[in-house]
Design a protein around this motif. Structure first.
Motif, PDB file in Angstrom:
ATOM      1  N   LYS A   4      -1.876   0.471  -3.051  1.00 39.10           N
ATOM      2  CA  LYS A   4      -2.270  -0.658  -3.889  1.00 39.10           C
ATOM      3  C   LYS A   4      -2.609  -1.841  -2.991  1.00 39.10           C
ATOM      4  O   LYS A   4      -2.040  -1.999  -1.917  1.00 39.10           O
ATOM      5  N   ALA A   5      -3.483  -2.670  -3.466  1.00 36.78           N
ATOM      6  CA  ALA A   5      -3.855  -3.861  -2.703  1.00 36.78           C
ATOM      7  C   ALA A   5      -2.690  -4.841  -2.700  1.00 36.78           C
ATOM      8  O   ALA A   5      -2.012  -5.031  -3.702  1.00 36.78           O
ATOM      9  N   GLY A   6      -2.426  -5.420  -1.562  1.00 36.95           N
ATOM     10  CA  GLY A   6      -1.400  -6.430  -1.458  1.00 36.95           C
ATOM     11  C   GLY A   6      -0.008  -5.907  -1.164  1.00 36.95           C
ATOM     12  O   GLY A   6       0.936  -6.681  -1.113  1.00 36.95           O
ATOM     13  N   THR A   7       0.165  -4.630  -0.958  1.00 35.43           N
ATOM     14  CA  THR A   7       1.487  -4.101  -0.641  1.00 35.43           C
ATOM     15  C   THR A   7       1.701  -4.124   0.865  1.00 35.43           C
ATOM     16  O   THR A   7       0.756  -4.108   1.649  1.00 35.43           O
ATOM     17  N   ILE A   8       2.958  -4.147   1.240  1.00 36.24           N
ATOM     18  CA  ILE A   8       3.326  -4.144   2.653  1.00 36.24           C
ATOM     19  C   ILE A   8       3.319  -2.702   3.144  1.00 36.24           C
ATOM     20  O   ILE A   8       3.825  -1.818   2.466  1.00 36.24           O
ATOM     21  N   TYR A   9       2.750  -2.465   4.314  1.00 37.26           N
ATOM     22  CA  TYR A   9       2.676  -1.107   4.858  1.00 37.26           C
ATOM     23  C   TYR A   9       2.769  -1.166   6.377  1.00 37.26           C
ATOM     24  O   TYR A   9       2.142  -2.024   7.004  1.00 37.26           O
ATOM     25  N   ILE A  10       3.567  -0.280   6.940  1.00 35.08           N
ATOM     26  CA  ILE A  10       3.676  -0.133   8.392  1.00 35.08           C
ATOM     27  C   ILE A  10       3.249   1.283   8.744  1.00 35.08           C
ATOM     28  O   ILE A  10       3.710   2.241   8.120  1.00 35.08           O
ATOM     29  N   ASN A  11       2.408   1.420   9.739  1.00 35.71           N
ATOM     30  CA  ASN A  11       1.970   2.737  10.184  1.00 35.71           C
ATOM     31  C   ASN A  11       3.079   3.361  11.030  1.00 35.71           C
ATOM     32  O   ASN A  11       3.323   2.907  12.154  1.00 35.71           O
ATOM     33  N   PRO A  12       3.784   4.401  10.522  1.00 33.15           N
ATOM     34  CA  PRO A  12       4.894   4.971  11.281  1.00 33.15           C
ATOM     35  C   PRO A  12       4.462   5.710  12.538  1.00 33.15           C
ATOM     36  O   PRO A  12       5.241   5.882  13.459  1.00 33.15           O
ATOM     37  N   LYS A  13       3.203   6.137  12.607  1.00 32.02           N
ATOM     38  CA  LYS A  13       2.729   6.832  13.804  1.00 32.02           C
ATOM     39  C   LYS A  13       2.680   5.890  15.005  1.00 32.02           C
ATOM     40  O   LYS A  13       2.804   6.320  16.138  1.00 32.02           O
ATOM     41  N   LYS A  14       2.515   4.604  14.740  1.00 33.58           N
ATOM     42  CA  LYS A  14       2.456   3.627  15.815  1.00 33.58           C
ATOM     43  C   LYS A  14       3.794   3.526  16.534  1.00 33.58           C
ATOM     44  O   LYS A  14       3.860   3.265  17.730  1.00 33.58           O
ATOM     45  N   TYR A  15       4.878   3.743  15.818  1.00 37.13           N
ATOM     46  CA  TYR A  15       6.212   3.618  16.389  1.00 37.13           C
ATOM     47  C   TYR A  15       6.857   4.970  16.676  1.00 37.13           C
ATOM     48  O   TYR A  15       8.021   5.043  17.013  1.00 37.13           O
ATOM     49  N   GLY A  16       6.129   6.045  16.557  1.00 40.63           N
ATOM     50  CA  GLY A  16       6.671   7.378  16.786  1.00 40.63           C
ATOM     51  C   GLY A  16       7.030   7.652  18.228  1.00 40.63           C
ATOM     52  O   GLY A  16       7.849   8.507  18.521  1.00 40.63           O
ATOM     53  N   HIS A  71      11.488   1.649   2.108  1.00 40.90           N
ATOM     54  CA  HIS A  71      12.372   0.492   2.063  1.00 40.90           C
ATOM     55  C   HIS A  71      11.592  -0.816   1.901  1.00 40.90           C
ATOM     56  O   HIS A  71      12.056  -1.737   1.218  1.00 40.90           O
ATOM     57  N   LEU A  72      10.413  -0.898   2.494  1.00 41.72           N
ATOM     58  CA  LEU A  72       9.589  -2.086   2.302  1.00 41.72           C
ATOM     59  C   LEU A  72       9.164  -2.223   0.846  1.00 41.72           C
ATOM     60  O   LEU A  72       9.169  -3.320   0.285  1.00 41.72           O
ATOM     61  N   GLN A  73       8.814  -1.124   0.215  1.00 44.38           N
ATOM     62  CA  GLN A  73       8.434  -1.167  -1.191  1.00 44.38           C
ATOM     63  C   GLN A  73       9.627  -1.548  -2.063  1.00 44.38           C
ATOM     64  O   GLN A  73       9.484  -2.289  -3.036  1.00 44.38           O
ATOM     65  N   ARG A  74      10.814  -1.038  -1.711  1.00 47.03           N
ATOM     66  CA  ARG A  74      12.024  -1.389  -2.463  1.00 47.03           C
ATOM     67  C   ARG A  74      12.299  -2.894  -2.377  1.00 47.03           C
ATOM     68  O   ARG A  74      12.609  -3.538  -3.377  1.00 47.03           O
ATOM     69  N   LEU A  75      12.196  -3.452  -1.178  1.00 48.62           N
ATOM     70  CA  LEU A  75      12.412  -4.887  -1.014  1.00 48.62           C
ATOM     71  C   LEU A  75      11.359  -5.701  -1.750  1.00 48.62           C
ATOM     72  O   LEU A  75      11.652  -6.746  -2.327  1.00 48.62           O
ATOM     73  N   ASN A  76      10.126  -5.222  -1.732  1.00 43.68           N
ATOM     74  CA  ASN A  76       9.037  -5.927  -2.396  1.00 43.68           C
ATOM     75  C   ASN A  76       9.240  -5.940  -3.904  1.00 43.68           C
ATOM     76  O   ASN A  76       8.941  -6.931  -4.574  1.00 43.68           O
ATOM     77  N   ARG A  77       9.774  -4.863  -4.490  1.00 42.14           N
ATOM     78  CA  ARG A  77      10.045  -4.812  -5.925  1.00 42.14           C
ATOM     79  C   ARG A  77      11.105  -5.835  -6.316  1.00 42.14           C
ATOM     80  O   ARG A  77      11.010  -6.466  -7.356  1.00 42.14           O
TER      81      ARG A  77
END
Length: 80
Positions: A4-16, A71-77
């Protein structure tokens, strides 16, 4: 499909690449094998170190926290 537009997202592959616990032992074992023309009998010490590291990782009882994005989605809710 998609985010969805405006949601927080982190690319987990970047930190793998941050958690590779037995990489040093694996590299030393593979280097030893390549230097000794695939003769594993000459690399007993490196093999034991790699096995010990892998056993230590398998026996560690780490509780998985799940995905960072979950967890980011949970906090955002809760913020809305």
């Amino acid at each position: 499909m998609g985010r969805k537009a405006g949601t927080i997202y982190i690319n987990p592959k970047k930190y793998g690449s941050l958690t590779k616990p037995c990489m040093k032992e694996l590299i030393t074992f593979l280097n030893c094998v390549s230097l000794n023309q695939s003769d594993i009998d000459k690399c007993v010490r490196q093999k034991e170190l790699l096995n010990a590291c892998m056993d230590a990782q398998a026996t560690s009882k780490r509780k998985s926290w799940g995905s960072i994005n979950y967890h980011l989605q949970r906090l955002n809710r809760g913020r809305k």
